[in-house]
Write a protein that holds these residues in place. Sequence first.
Motif, short mmCIF file in Angstrom:
data_model
loop_
_atom_site.label_atom_id
_atom_site.label_comp_id
_atom_site.label_asym_id
_atom_site.label_seq_id
_atom_site.Cartn_x
_atom_site.Cartn_y
_atom_site.Cartn_z
N TYR A 1 -3.51 29.89 -18.11
CA TYR A 1 -3.52 29.12 -19.35
C TYR A 1 -2.31 28.18 -19.35
N LYS A 2 -2.50 27.01 -19.97
CA LYS A 2 -1.40 26.06 -20.08
C LYS A 2 -1.60 25.22 -21.33
N ILE A 3 -0.55 25.12 -22.13
CA ILE A 3 -0.57 24.25 -23.31
C ILE A 3 0.56 23.24 -23.14
N ILE A 4 0.20 21.97 -23.23
CA ILE A 4 1.20 20.90 -23.10
C ILE A 4 0.94 19.85 -24.16
N GLU A 5 1.90 18.98 -24.32
CA GLU A 5 1.71 17.85 -25.23
C GLU A 5 1.25 16.65 -24.42
N LYS A 6 0.54 15.75 -25.11
CA LYS A 6 0.06 14.54 -24.40
C LYS A 6 1.25 13.79 -23.83
N ARG A 7 0.98 13.15 -22.73
CA ARG A 7 1.94 12.39 -21.94
C ARG A 7 2.83 13.27 -21.05
N GLN A 8 2.74 14.60 -21.20
CA GLN A 8 3.46 15.47 -20.28
C GLN A 8 2.68 15.60 -18.97
N SER A 9 3.33 16.20 -17.99
CA SER A 9 2.71 16.44 -16.69
C SER A 9 2.38 17.92 -16.55
N VAL A 10 1.38 18.19 -15.71
CA VAL A 10 1.00 19.59 -15.48
C VAL A 10 0.45 19.71 -14.06
N ALA A 11 0.63 20.87 -13.47
CA ALA A 11 0.12 21.11 -12.12
C ALA A 11 -0.56 22.46 -12.06
N PHE A 12 -1.66 22.51 -11.31
CA PHE A 12 -2.42 23.73 -11.13
C PHE A 12 -2.44 24.07 -9.64
N TRP A 13 -2.49 25.36 -9.37
CA TRP A 13 -2.47 25.82 -7.99
C TRP A 13 -3.72 26.64 -7.68
N CYS A 14 -4.20 26.50 -6.46
CA CYS A 14 -5.38 27.26 -6.04
C CYS A 14 -5.19 27.77 -4.62
N ASN A 15 -5.53 29.03 -4.42
CA ASN A 15 -5.56 29.60 -3.07
C ASN A 15 -6.98 30.06 -2.78
N PRO A 16 -7.65 29.43 -1.84
CA PRO A 16 -9.06 29.77 -1.60
C PRO A 16 -9.21 31.08 -0.85
N ILE A 17 -10.45 31.49 -0.68
CA ILE A 17 -10.75 32.67 0.12
C ILE A 17 -10.32 32.40 1.56
N SER A 18 -9.70 33.39 2.17
CA SER A 18 -9.18 33.22 3.52
C SER A 18 -10.28 32.78 4.49
N GLY A 19 -9.98 31.72 5.23
CA GLY A 19 -10.94 31.23 6.22
C GLY A 19 -11.90 30.18 5.70
N HIS A 20 -11.89 29.93 4.40
CA HIS A 20 -12.78 28.91 3.84
C HIS A 20 -12.20 27.52 4.08
N ALA A 21 -12.99 26.69 4.74
CA ALA A 21 -12.50 25.36 5.11
C ALA A 21 -12.58 24.37 3.96
N THR A 22 -13.55 24.58 3.07
CA THR A 22 -13.79 23.59 2.03
C THR A 22 -13.28 24.08 0.68
N LEU A 23 -12.61 23.20 -0.02
CA LEU A 23 -12.04 23.53 -1.33
C LEU A 23 -12.43 22.45 -2.32
N TYR A 24 -12.80 22.87 -3.52
CA TYR A 24 -13.26 21.97 -4.57
C TYR A 24 -12.43 22.17 -5.84
N TRP A 25 -12.18 21.09 -6.53
CA TRP A 25 -11.63 21.15 -7.89
C TRP A 25 -12.67 20.59 -8.85
N TYR A 26 -12.94 21.34 -9.92
CA TYR A 26 -13.86 20.93 -10.96
C TYR A 26 -13.15 20.88 -12.31
N GLN A 27 -13.64 20.02 -13.18
CA GLN A 27 -13.22 20.00 -14.58
C GLN A 27 -14.42 20.41 -15.42
N GLN A 28 -14.23 21.42 -16.27
CA GLN A 28 -15.32 21.86 -17.13
C GLN A 28 -14.86 21.75 -18.58
N ILE A 29 -15.41 20.75 -19.25
CA ILE A 29 -15.15 20.57 -20.67
C ILE A 29 -16.05 21.52 -21.44
#
Lengths: 109, 115
Positions: free
Chosen positions: B10-38
Amino acid sequence: GQQVMQIPQYQHVQEGEDFTTYCNSSTTLSNIQWYKQRPGGHPVFLIQLVKSGEVKKQKRLTFQFGEAKKNSSLHITATQTTDVGTYFCAPSAGNQFYFGTGTSLTVIP
Amino acid sequence: EAGVAQSPRYKIIEKRQSVAFWCNPISGHATLYWYQQILGQGPKLLIQFQNNGVVDDSQLPKDRFSAERLKGVDSTLKIQPAKLEDSAVYLCASSLINGLAETQYFGPGTRLLVL
């Protein structure tokens, strides 16, 4: 671009009733996947259909791919409360992959 | 087998701020996807990596969003500056090899609220 419509958007059923969601595309699809997302959860892969007219079953779930490969359906027989969630189709066409808008299923005990 | 890991949850920020998300995929998986779900919508693909190369970033708003997967394993997605409409769940998924027919395994997601 690819147009994918999933209907209905919402469905409320009594426990034990059947449920069907439909995914319709304006273009011919290469294949289609189905995912389930529980409330507050993340999408979980259910099945993939590749061949024209293909039908696959998983216990009470039946998945169909249309003959023209432009539509697909998911049918659940005798729904249970554990079936609650949003069901997404995820078609592929050419080099594009999309998630549909989803059908939210509520099962009333 | 460990699943796809994401942080923060979870992350709560104010507009105009910056934010970063981290992902570690399943070991050995070559393909990684980022999705946005509104809320109330299906996941929307932002970017797809195969190893450390970008396969598809056509729907990534590049004026404010950036992503990298430098060593071909874990990945970060950054938003700078954030807007109110960026409030969503950001899902990371991975698959064994590249290809539209591959099963994608999703992480738990990061819920972002921009105030």
